[in-house]
Scaffold this active site. Structure first.
Site, mmCIF file in Angstrom:
data_model
loop_
_atom_site.group_PDB
_atom_site.id
_atom_site.type_symbol
_atom_site.label_atom_id
_atom_site.label_comp_id
_atom_site.label_asym_id
_atom_site.label_seq_id
_atom_site.Cartn_x
_atom_site.Cartn_y
_atom_site.Cartn_z
ATOM 1 N N LYS A 28 0.837 -1.211 0.000
ATOM 2 C CA LYS A 28 0.000 0.000 0.000
ATOM 3 C C LYS A 28 0.866 1.252 0.000
ATOM 4 O O LYS A 28 2.001 1.248 0.507
ATOM 5 C CB LYS A 28 -0.972 0.035 1.189
ATOM 6 C CG LYS A 28 -0.334 0.187 2.583
ATOM 7 C CD LYS A 28 -0.117 1.617 3.039
ATOM 8 C CE LYS A 28 0.856 1.687 4.191
ATOM 9 N NZ LYS A 28 1.628 2.771 4.476
ATOM 10 N N ASP A 155 -2.939 -1.209 9.493
ATOM 11 C CA ASP A 155 -3.066 -1.293 8.032
ATOM 12 C C ASP A 155 -3.666 -2.617 7.551
ATOM 13 O O ASP A 155 -3.960 -2.765 6.362
ATOM 14 C CB ASP A 155 -1.685 -1.151 7.360
ATOM 15 C CG ASP A 155 -1.038 0.210 7.592
ATOM 16 O OD1 ASP A 155 -1.765 1.164 7.911
ATOM 17 O OD2 ASP A 155 0.194 0.300 7.445
#
Ligand code: ATP
Length: 317
Positions: A28, A155
């Protein structure tokens, strides 16, 4: 998020799998990483836009009599294989939730750089949840997996879902960003060695206390509007990361990397998360290839890779 499993994926998940289950999970970047005040639980309040890009780790799960893990690739020599590994923690967390024995032989092929600000460890935890859910036939929804994921790391829920999404709280509360499908082209400049995420947050707190941090990013609306416009120049101008000042103090050489990306024709560039990886937005795929070559020639990073986004989160392949 209410995203269904693919029918073939769903069937396999409910039956459990005898053969190997292979899961691919992306890295990401944060297109906007707004860091708010430090909370009483030790986390900072975040306001972020996550974006999953096409650099992948792959986790394979097979039936076994105990829980075991082997690894190959990017930085795996530095990682322990014991209960401190996020993959093992994820497998135990899922088994505990579902009331099954945590038995599996897991193998990780790692391409996401370690401690690079690309959430590689969180990605591996997300992959482990999806792989073991399929192997054991526990058949949880993506929402249930995301709930377990939130305890493993801020996350991890995003990496179950993927795409482009808004993250709030400490980053674990994820909701999709609705925008017409657009593919963005990135150049990912990977540095030698990693940076510690907790240390980057502490450095930001120190800079803020000393009054030497830049102004906080504030509202996310500009970034969301830029995504809707589907123009890479507009998106490039809206990219922002409150942790960048801290990463630049901890690794001053990143200033030269950012400058070199700009000189090579990138539309915009930022430090990814807590760094030291830098990501650059390119006008198109060909431009991204050209910028990557220029960055490598300028010797401002260990390696420059091209990637596109958004891509799906952890998925059985
Ligand atoms: P983030 O952006 O999520 O803060 P990062 O991308 O900077 O993280 P990671 O690659 O996720 O960094 O690694 C952070 C730390 O997590 C590592 O230094 C390591 O100690 C720990 N860790 C535990 N298990 C793993 C794993 N399977 N893969 C990578 N790191 C792991």
């Amino acid at each position: 998020m209410t995203e269904a499993w693919r029918p073939d994926e769903d069937e396999q998940r409910r039956r459990g799998a005898s053969g190997p289950v292979r899961v691919r999970v992306p890295a990401k970047v944060n297109l906007h990483l707004g860091v708010g005040p430090l909370r009483r639980d030790g986390y900072h309040e975040l306001n972020t836009v996550y974006h999953a890009i096409s650099i992948f780790d792959e986790l394979t799960a097979r039936r076994g009599d105990t829980l075991s893990l082997t690894m190959e690739g990017e930085g795996t020599g530095e990682l322990a294989l014991d209960d401190s590994n996020l993959i093992i923690r994820a497998a135990h967390a899922l088994a505990g939730y579902a009331g099954v024995l945590p038995h599996a032989r897991l193998h990780l092929r790692k391409q996401i750089p370690l401690a690079g600000g690309l959430a590689g460890g969180s990605a591996d935890a997300a992959a482990a949840l999806v792989a073991c859910d399929t192997l054991w036939g526990t058949g949880l929804s993506r929402e249930e997996l995301a709930e377990i994921a939130a305890d493993l790391g801020s996350d991890v829920p995003f990496l179950i879902h993927g795409g482009t999404a808004l993250g709030t709280g400490r980053g674990e509360a994820v909701s999709p960003v609705l925008a017409r499908p657009t593919t963005w082209h990135w150049v990912v400049a990977i540095a030698d060695g990693g940076l510690s995420t907790p240390q980057a947050y502490r450095e930001l707190d120190r800079l803020r206390e000393a009054g030497s941090a830049g102004p906080p990013l504030g509202s996310i609306d500009g970034l969301l509007a830029a995504l809707r416009q589907r123009d890479p120049r507009v998106l490039a101008a809206a990219l922002g990361n409150d942790l960048q000042d801290a990463a630049l103090v901890m690794r001053p050489a990143l200033a030269a990397t950012l400058k070199a990306g700009e000189a090579a024709g990138a539309l915009g560039g930022i430090v990814s998360g807590s760094g030291p990886t830098c990501v650059f937005l390119a006008a198109d795929a060909a431009d991204a290839e050209r910028i990557a070559v220029e960055l490598e020639n300028a010797q401002v990073c260990r390696e420059a890779r091209v990637a596109h986004g958004p891509v799906l989160g952890a998925r059985v392949t």
